[in-house]
Design an enzyme around this catalytic site. Structure first.
Site, PDB file in Angstrom:
ATOM      1  N   ASP A 128      -4.454   1.520   4.844  1.00  0.00           N
ATOM      2  CA  ASP A 128      -5.482   2.155   4.287  1.00  0.00           C
ATOM      3  C   ASP A 128      -5.835   1.966   3.020  1.00  0.00           C
ATOM      4  O   ASP A 128      -5.527   2.266   2.283  1.00  0.00           O
ATOM      5  CB  ASP A 128      -5.503   3.493   4.281  1.00  0.00           C
ATOM      6  CG  ASP A 128      -6.747   3.721   4.154  1.00  0.00           C
ATOM      7  OD1 ASP A 128      -8.289   3.470   4.073  1.00  0.00           O
ATOM      8  OD2 ASP A 128      -7.386   4.938   3.781  1.00  0.00           O
ATOM      9  N   ASN A 142      -7.270   3.814  -2.788  1.00  0.00           N
ATOM     10  CA  ASN A 142      -6.011   3.621  -2.755  1.00  0.00           C
ATOM     11  C   ASN A 142      -4.504   3.954  -3.999  1.00  0.00           C
ATOM     12  O   ASN A 142      -3.790   3.026  -3.167  1.00  0.00           O
ATOM     13  CB  ASN A 142      -5.395   3.715  -1.010  1.00  0.00           C
ATOM     14  CG  ASN A 142      -6.022   4.927  -0.933  1.00  0.00           C
ATOM     15  OD1 ASN A 142      -5.912   6.311  -0.616  1.00  0.00           O
ATOM     16  ND2 ASN A 142      -5.651   4.799   0.245  1.00  0.00           N
ATOM     17  N   ASP A 188      -1.017   7.604  -1.220  1.00  0.00           N
ATOM     18  CA  ASP A 188      -2.026   8.073   0.007  1.00  0.00           C
ATOM     19  C   ASP A 188      -1.194   6.765   1.191  1.00  0.00           C
ATOM     20  O   ASP A 188      -2.432   6.231   2.005  1.00  0.00           O
ATOM     21  CB  ASP A 188      -2.942   8.331   0.022  1.00  0.00           C
ATOM     22  CG  ASP A 188      -3.882   8.684   1.146  1.00  0.00           C
ATOM     23  OD1 ASP A 188      -3.463   9.129   1.758  1.00  0.00           O
ATOM     24  OD2 ASP A 188      -5.538   9.110   1.643  1.00  0.00           O
TER      25      ASP A 188
END
Length: 331
Positions: free
Chosen positions: A205, A210, A222
């Site tokens: 992701d 992030n 994360d």
């Protein structure tokens, strides 16, 4: 694992979460600040005689213990290689997955930073170097307990979840079904054109939210969606604009990436397919989480005919995009 029916965090009161952190071996000061997060619940927690910590309380039922521990081990492995990731802290027994009553949680050092400036080729090359290092480590072995990034893991469940959710207006169900099936077919063609790439452990992701930037450069946070997948999954969300702009951005990223890892150019056939699968997955994610009170509050537009009309149109636009020639790589 089965999803809980409703309000998974109803019993996660301030007293419960502070007590959980205290019992894990950190003496809290009583200071508590909720941070922006939907899938999990994340808080900055004051600690006596120390810097504040970040506590992530995992959504019940989403991941198995083994999957979370595997995520933690990957982040720790990367940190030990001096790759700038925020890895979980271990308690005195060496555990990173902690328990507080009915909730599982992890503690992380607080790391500040600003959003990355992705209009800079220098910054993109810098990011590419670190992503290349992450992927070089990720190729050592696959995840055993985490999900995959492919059509069957993302697209098919998303299609089925949306159709079963009851959110689609009845008059849009045939159109959505037709478009979603065309997306799945187009994505399968894209994966076939990509050829035999080797899936690897990756962030999963890697969008700008992030990545936190400081004067010392970027660091990655994360790893909750860490998965086995194609390397391009961690690159495409850093690209934006028209075809020429994305080509220039990709060239800058790969200039750094290739210093540490090889990149299979065939994976560029997947770029628009991965974008389409993410669009499908996002709608299904909100539908699945609607029983969590935070979701109707934060996404009030979701349960409206206009949203679904726009969603279907976004998917429709991805169908021809998936069959376009891939971005061209330089030497």
């Amino acid at each position: 694992m089965a999803e809980p029916a409703a309000a998974p965090y109803q019993s996660l009161t301030p007293d419960v979460l502070l007590d959980a952190v205290d019992r894990a071996g950190w003496r809290t000061s009583g200071e508590l600040l909720a941070l922006n997060s939907y899938e999990n619940r994340v808080y900055q927690i004051g600690v006596e005689d120390g810097a504040p910590l970040v506590a992530k309380f995992y959504r019940p039922g989403r991941w198995s213990d083994a999957a979370i521990i595997e995520e933690h081990a990957f982040a720790t492995e990367l940190a030990e290689l001096d790759i700038p990731v925020v890895a979980p802290l271990a308690d005195q027994a060496g555990r990173t997955l902690l328990s507080g009553g009915e909730f599982r949680f992890a503690l992380f050092p607080r790391r500040g930073g600003r959003a990355p400036e992705l209009d800079s080729a220098t910054n993109l090359e810098w990011l590419g170097r670190f992503i290349g290092r992450i992927h070089a480590a990720g190729r050592a072995q696959p995840f055993r307990h985490r999900s995959a990034i492919d059509v069957d893991a993302l697209g098919v469940p998303a299609r089925n979840a949306v159709l079963a959710s009851g959110f689609l207006p009845a008059e849009l169900v045939p159109r959505y079904t037709e478009i979603a099936d065309a997306i799945l077919a187009g994505a399968r063609r894209a994966f076939a054109r990509a050829g035999g790439y080797r899936p690897l452990r990756l962030h999963g992701d890697c969008h700008p939210g992030n990545i936190l930037w400081t004067d010392a450069g970027p660091h990655f946070v994360d790893f909750d969606d860490a998965a086995n997948g194609p390397a391009v999954q961690d690159l495409w969300m850093l690209l934006s604009g028209d075809r020429g702009e994305m080509t220039a951005q990709l060239s800058a990223i790969l200039e750094g990436y290739r210093q540490f890892a090889d990149f299979n150019g065939g994976e560029l056939h997947l770029l628009e397919a991965l974008r389409a699968l993410r669009i499908m997955h996002y709608a299904a994610w909100i539908a699945r989480r609607w029983d969590d009170p935070a979701f109707p509050h934060s996404f009030p537009w979701f349960n409206t005919p206009r949203y679904w009309e726009d969603h279907i149109q976004s998917l429709r636009e991805q169908i021809p995009a998936m069959d376009e020639p891939p971005l061209e790589l330089g030497p």
